[in-house]
Design a protein around this motif. Structure first.
Motif, PDB file in Angstrom:
ATOM      1  N   HIS A  19       5.637 -19.923 -45.847  1.00  0.00           N
ATOM      2  CA  HIS A  19       5.934 -18.616 -45.253  1.00  0.00           C
ATOM      3  C   HIS A  19       6.445 -17.680 -46.352  1.00  0.00           C
ATOM      4  O   HIS A  19       7.184 -18.106 -47.238  1.00  0.00           O
ATOM      5  N   PRO A  20       6.066 -16.408 -46.327  1.00  0.00           N
ATOM      6  CA  PRO A  20       6.489 -15.482 -47.394  1.00  0.00           C
ATOM      7  C   PRO A  20       8.007 -15.350 -47.547  1.00  0.00           C
ATOM      8  O   PRO A  20       8.503 -15.218 -48.663  1.00  0.00           O
ATOM      9  N   VAL A  21       8.737 -15.405 -46.447  1.00  0.00           N
ATOM     10  CA  VAL A  21      10.196 -15.297 -46.529  1.00  0.00           C
ATOM     11  C   VAL A  21      10.770 -16.513 -47.254  1.00  0.00           C
ATOM     12  O   VAL A  21      11.681 -16.390 -48.078  1.00  0.00           O
ATOM     13  N   VAL A  22      10.223 -17.680 -46.963  1.00  0.00           N
ATOM     14  CA  VAL A  22      10.682 -18.896 -47.636  1.00  0.00           C
ATOM     15  C   VAL A  22      10.335 -18.833 -49.119  1.00  0.00           C
ATOM     16  O   VAL A  22      11.128 -19.250 -49.970  1.00  0.00           O
ATOM     17  N   THR A  23       9.182 -18.295 -49.437  1.00  0.00           N
ATOM     18  CA  THR A  23       8.780 -18.169 -50.838  1.00  0.00           C
ATOM     19  C   THR A  23       9.750 -17.275 -51.609  1.00  0.00           C
ATOM     20  O   THR A  23      10.143 -17.598 -52.732  1.00  0.00           O
ATOM     21  N   VAL A  24      10.161 -16.176 -51.011  1.00  0.00           N
ATOM     22  CA  VAL A  24      11.141 -15.291 -51.646  1.00  0.00           C
ATOM     23  C   VAL A  24      12.483 -16.001 -51.782  1.00  0.00           C
ATOM     24  O   VAL A  24      13.146 -15.915 -52.823  1.00  0.00           O
ATOM     25  N   ALA A  25      12.889 -16.726 -50.748  1.00  0.00           N
ATOM     26  CA  ALA A  25      14.155 -17.459 -50.798  1.00  0.00           C
ATOM     27  C   ALA A  25      14.126 -18.526 -51.888  1.00  0.00           C
ATOM     28  O   ALA A  25      15.126 -18.746 -52.574  1.00  0.00           O
ATOM     29  N   VAL A  26      12.992 -19.184 -52.057  1.00  0.00           N
ATOM     30  CA  VAL A  26      12.866 -20.191 -53.119  1.00  0.00           C
ATOM     31  C   VAL A  26      12.982 -19.528 -54.486  1.00  0.00           C
ATOM     32  O   VAL A  26      13.646 -20.055 -55.384  1.00  0.00           O
TER      33      VAL A  26
END
Length: 63
Positions: free
Chosen positions: A28-35
C-alpha cells in the motif's frame, strides 16, 4: 541531551525496528511512505546519539 530524550529516542528506535520487521510487507502506498520514513529514522537516531556524545553530551551516561 538529557536522559529523558535518550530514553525517548531509544524507544522510538525500537518501535521503528519492530515496524520494519513486522508491518512493512504490504505494498500500500501509505505503508511504503511509512517504511521510507522508518528507514531514515533507523539510521538517523543512532547517528544523532553518537554525534551528541562526541560533541560533549556524555553526561547522560556519565562520561
Amino acid at each position: 541531551m538529557n536522559r529523558d530524550e535518550l530514553v525517548r529516542l531509544a524507544t522510538l528506535w525500537f518501535v521503528v525496528m519492530t515496524f520494519l520487521q513486522t508491518g512493512s510487507g504490504e505494498s500500500h502506498p501509505v505503508v511504503t511512505v511509512a517504511v521510507f520514513i522508518a528507514l531514515i529514522l533507523l539510521w538517523m537516531i543512532p547517528f544523532y546519539i553518537v554525534v551528541d556524545l562526541v560533541r560533549g553530551g556524555g553526561e547522560v551516561i556519565g562520561l
